[in-house]
Write a protein that holds these residues in place. Structure first.
Motif, PDB file in Angstrom:
ATOM      1  N   THR A  46       0.834  -1.205   0.000  1.00 19.26           N
ATOM      2  CA  THR A  46       0.000   0.000   0.000  1.00 19.26           C
ATOM      3  C   THR A  46       0.867   1.252   0.000  1.00 19.26           C
ATOM      4  N   VAL A  47       1.850   1.303   0.894  1.00 21.81           N
ATOM      5  CA  VAL A  47       2.748   2.462   0.962  1.00 21.81           C
ATOM      6  C   VAL A  47       3.463   2.648  -0.380  1.00 21.81           C
TER       7      VAL A  47
ATOM      8  N   MET B 182      -4.272   5.847   1.198  1.00 22.84           N
ATOM      9  CA  MET B 182      -3.761   4.562   1.685  1.00 22.84           C
ATOM     10  C   MET B 182      -4.913   3.627   2.055  1.00 22.84           C
TER      11      MET B 182
END
Length: 185
Positions: free
Chosen positions: A100-101, A169
């Motif tokens: 995700t990051v 995010m």
């Protein structure tokens, strides 16, 4: 472990963002924009995940944009004291949150750092992992080794930027969770 004279900020975040019911789907662990209201705690918390045993939120003094903290929900001082299902859940979420990051920041190189005890640069005595994106250009700091362990020149997270980044995010993490349902495990 926990200093009784000062409340643990990570425990305050965990308490402010309750876990979904045990019967819920994995997606229920990703707060909606409405339930992720950052002002529930002070300083504001930009929460990305609130599962049964794990919470993830943006670092308020990020080393780089997208610096995410992944903490146990219950108070545990060092990683050697994490047991059972809590450890399994941390291990489950770390790869999803790392992807995700990377997707949100566009930075595929990152560190996952976990410090145990004051001499190891643990500032908050509550188990947590740092997912720190490492973009091609890094700010100059006097001691590069300090950068690895979370010290160095850091700026406060801007509330508007934090809200936008955490929202993105959460959206991407929901996609990651949904893709698990389509994958053959």
């Amino acid at each position: 472990m926990n200093d009784d004279t000062s409340p643990c900020p990570f425990c305050a975040i965990a308490a402010a963002y309750p876990a979904p019911p045990a019967s819920s789907t994995l997606a229920a662990s990703v707060p909606t924009d409405a339930t992720a209201a950052p002002e529930r705690v002070s300083p504001s918390a930009f929460v990305v995940l609130a599962s049964r045993d794990v919470v993830a939120f943006l670092d308020i003094l990020p080393m780089t944009a997208g610096h995410l903290l992944v903490a146990t929900r219950g108070h545990v001082g060092i990683v050697g004291d994490v047991v059972g299902e809590v450890g399994r859940e941390v291990g489950f979420w770390l790869p999803l949150l790392s992807r995700t990051v990377a997707k949100v920041t566009g930075v595929t190189d990152y560190n996952i750092v976990q410090n145990n005890g004051a001499r190891a640069a643990q500032v908050v005595p509550h188990v947590h992992f740092h997912i720190i994106p490492r973009p091609e250009t890094m700010p100059q700091v006097q001691s590069k080794s300090w950068t690895m362990f979370g010290r160095g020149q850091r700026d406060e997270l801007d509330d508007d930027e934090g809200a936008e980044l955490a929202g993105e995010m959460r959206r991407v993490l929901r996609e990651e969770v949904e893709s698990l349902g389509r994958a053959k495990l």
